[in-house]
Scaffold this active site. Structure first.
Site, mmCIF file in Angstrom:
data_model
loop_
_atom_site.group_PDB
_atom_site.id
_atom_site.type_symbol
_atom_site.label_atom_id
_atom_site.label_comp_id
_atom_site.label_asym_id
_atom_site.label_seq_id
_atom_site.Cartn_x
_atom_site.Cartn_y
_atom_site.Cartn_z
ATOM 1 N N GLY A 167 -8.333 1.007 12.211
ATOM 2 C CA GLY A 167 -9.396 2.000 12.033
ATOM 3 C C GLY A 167 -10.346 1.575 10.911
ATOM 4 O O GLY A 167 -11.570 1.584 11.075
ATOM 5 N N HIS A 168 -9.774 1.173 9.760
ATOM 6 C CA HIS A 168 -10.622 0.712 8.649
ATOM 7 C C HIS A 168 -11.409 -0.537 9.060
ATOM 8 O O HIS A 168 -12.588 -0.679 8.732
ATOM 9 C CB HIS A 168 -9.764 0.326 7.437
ATOM 10 C CG HIS A 168 -9.005 1.450 6.819
ATOM 11 N ND1 HIS A 168 -7.640 1.577 6.920
ATOM 12 C CD2 HIS A 168 -9.415 2.502 6.068
ATOM 13 C CE1 HIS A 168 -7.245 2.650 6.267
ATOM 14 N NE2 HIS A 168 -8.294 3.237 5.751
ATOM 15 N N LEU B 77 -5.133 6.480 14.256
ATOM 16 C CA LEU B 77 -4.558 5.604 13.226
ATOM 17 C C LEU B 77 -4.788 6.227 11.857
ATOM 18 O O LEU B 77 -5.842 6.777 11.573
ATOM 19 C CB LEU B 77 -5.199 4.211 13.288
ATOM 20 C CG LEU B 77 -5.006 3.428 14.587
ATOM 21 C CD1 LEU B 77 -5.418 1.963 14.385
ATOM 22 C CD2 LEU B 77 -3.562 3.480 15.092
ATOM 23 N N ARG C 179 -1.011 7.369 6.745
ATOM 24 C CA ARG C 179 0.167 8.235 6.614
ATOM 25 C C ARG C 179 1.090 8.148 7.845
ATOM 26 O O ARG C 179 2.216 8.642 7.778
ATOM 27 C CB ARG C 179 -0.253 9.684 6.343
ATOM 28 C CG ARG C 179 -0.859 9.839 4.948
ATOM 29 C CD ARG C 179 -1.067 11.284 4.527
ATOM 30 N NE ARG C 179 -1.398 11.387 3.114
ATOM 31 C CZ ARG C 179 -2.629 11.537 2.609
ATOM 32 N NH1 ARG C 179 -3.669 11.583 3.409
ATOM 33 N NH2 ARG C 179 -2.816 11.631 1.306
#
Ligand code: PAF
Length: 283
Positions: free
Chosen positions: A32-33, A181, A184
């Site tokens: 995701g990042h 995503l 955590r």
């Protein structure tokens, strides 16, 4: 990739760059990042990422100490994405004195949904984001839609302070089974990981129900929200909220907003075991 922790050194490196594209993160980077880094590259150059686990946005009983810190793995991923600078300040670099000046978002946005269950969260987020913007001075900054309320609050902050930064939204990246995503997700046990996609499935069911709603019953929307909460509780979740809101201002959706075709979004936060997950779905 240059890794910089000192604010002055960062400014020296970025001097003369007026098209920098910025992706702030708290590390423990996942796909995701990385998708946000790629989006940042389309909107500016050079790409600057930051990793800073911001104490100000964690409540006293939250996971600041245990938040996953995976710096070397993160560096390897950012290098592969062609990120030019990683700004990774220590707490002493970013907050050399106690951060007494804070940015307090308006109650109607900052104290609802996530802000209701995590008091002070958005104050901590806005304060660090404004400070990071001041360090990096980017032309654009990219924020994921997974943190839907955060994205909206940062956008409004940039607008109200006339910050010369364009805020670009990045789509949520999901695992094959639909789970959004998140750093955590690593807290989930095997059984919890198998259950976790149910959160997104529940939002999809609510969306279908909203789209089929053909009722003058003014409580219809809140009944859908309640039924979704009951369903999740029955499967062992502890939901904080499932809320059908207007995309424009996150105010509760009404029959009028439904009838006028106002774009809506369903937002949720729920605990599975000890892990709190958030997700959303636009209608
Ligand atoms: O979304 C996050 O990871 C954080 O809230 C942010 C924007 C990096 C601020 O600490």
């Amino acid at each position: 990739m240059k890794i910089i922790s000192d604010i002055q050194e960062l400014r020296d490196h970025l001097r003369g760059q007026n098209r920098a594209s910025f992706v702030p993160t708290m590390g423990n980077l996942h796909e995701g990042h990385l998708s946000l880094m790629r989006l940042a590259r389309q909107h500016g150059d050079p790409v600057v990422a930051s990793i800073f686990v911001n104490r100000l946005q964690f409540g006293p009983n939250e996971d600041f100490d245990s938040y996953p810190r995976t710096m070397q793995a993160d560096i390897d991923k950012l290098e592969k994405e062609g990120v030019y600078i990683l700004f990774a300040p220590t707490e002493r670099d970013l907050y050399p004195q106690p951060q007494e000046y804070r940015v307090d978002p308006p109650q109607q946005l900052g104290d609802i949904l996530e802000g209701e269950f995590r008091p002070g969260f958005f104050k901590g987020v806005c304060t660090v984001v404004l400070k990071l913007f001041s360090c990096v001075q980017p032309k654009v900054a990219v924020f994921g839609k997974k943190d839907y309320q955060q994205l909206m609050i940062i956008r409004q902050m940039a607008k109200q302070f006339a910050l010369p930064v364009d805020i670009i939204p990045g789509e949520t990246i999901r695992a094959d089974d639909g789970l959004a995503l998140s750093s955590r997700n690593g807290y989930l046990s095997t059984e919890e990981r198998a259950e976790a996609p149910e959160l997104q499935r529940t939002l999809q069911e609510v969306r279908e129900q909203v789209l089929q709603l053909n009722s003058r019953n003014t409580n219809a929307l809140s009944e859908l929200e309640k039924a979704a909460v009951v369903k999740l509780v029955g499967r062992g979740w502890k939901p904080d909220y499932i809320a059908i809101r207007q995309q424009s201002d996150l105010a509760p959706a009404s029959n009028e907003s439904l009838q006028s075709g106002e774009p809506l979004v369903i937002l949720t936060a729920a605990k599975l075991g000890k892990t709190r997950l958030i997700d959303n779905l636009e209608i």
